[in-house]
Motif scaffolding. Sequence first.
Motif, short mmCIF file in Angstrom:
data_model
loop_
_atom_site.label_atom_id
_atom_site.label_comp_id
_atom_site.label_asym_id
_atom_site.label_seq_id
_atom_site.Cartn_x
_atom_site.Cartn_y
_atom_site.Cartn_z
N LYS A 2 0.85 -1.18 0.00
CA LYS A 2 0.00 0.00 0.00
C LYS A 2 0.89 1.24 0.00
O LYS A 2 1.90 1.28 0.69
N VAL A 3 0.51 2.24 -0.79
CA VAL A 3 1.20 3.53 -0.80
C VAL A 3 0.28 4.54 -0.14
O VAL A 3 -0.89 4.66 -0.50
N VAL A 24 -0.36 4.60 9.85
CA VAL A 24 0.58 3.73 9.13
C VAL A 24 0.82 2.44 9.91
O VAL A 24 0.85 1.35 9.34
N GLU A 25 0.97 2.54 11.22
CA GLU A 25 1.22 1.36 12.05
C GLU A 25 0.03 0.40 12.06
O GLU A 25 0.20 -0.80 12.32
N ALA A 26 -1.16 0.89 11.78
CA ALA A 26 -2.36 0.04 11.81
C ALA A 26 -2.52 -0.81 10.56
O ALA A 26 -3.34 -1.74 10.55
N VAL A 27 -1.73 -0.55 9.54
CA VAL A 27 -1.84 -1.30 8.29
C VAL A 27 -1.09 -2.62 8.43
O VAL A 27 0.04 -2.67 8.92
N VAL A 31 4.02 -1.04 3.57
CA VAL A 31 3.55 0.31 3.30
C VAL A 31 4.70 1.18 2.82
O VAL A 31 5.80 1.12 3.37
N ILE A 32 4.44 1.95 1.78
CA ILE A 32 5.35 3.02 1.36
C ILE A 32 4.68 4.32 1.77
O ILE A 32 3.52 4.56 1.42
#
Length: 58
Positions: A2-3, A24-27, A31-32
């Motif tokens: 995911k970006v 971001v940490e919840a993904v 991740v980018i």
Amino acid sequence: MKVMKFGGTSVGSVNSILSVKRIVEAVDESVIVVVSALGGITDKLINTSKMAAAGDAS
């Protein structure tokens, strides 16, 4: 993968940046993270360039 792109007010203060961090940490996948100018910086860059173009050295 995911970006995720953040900029402006979403990175304009410590609390906002901490919110981005939590997002971001919840993904659960790779991740980018792309971060553009912090809140208010783009306007300051535009104003500075206008001042320079007008010969204002300050």
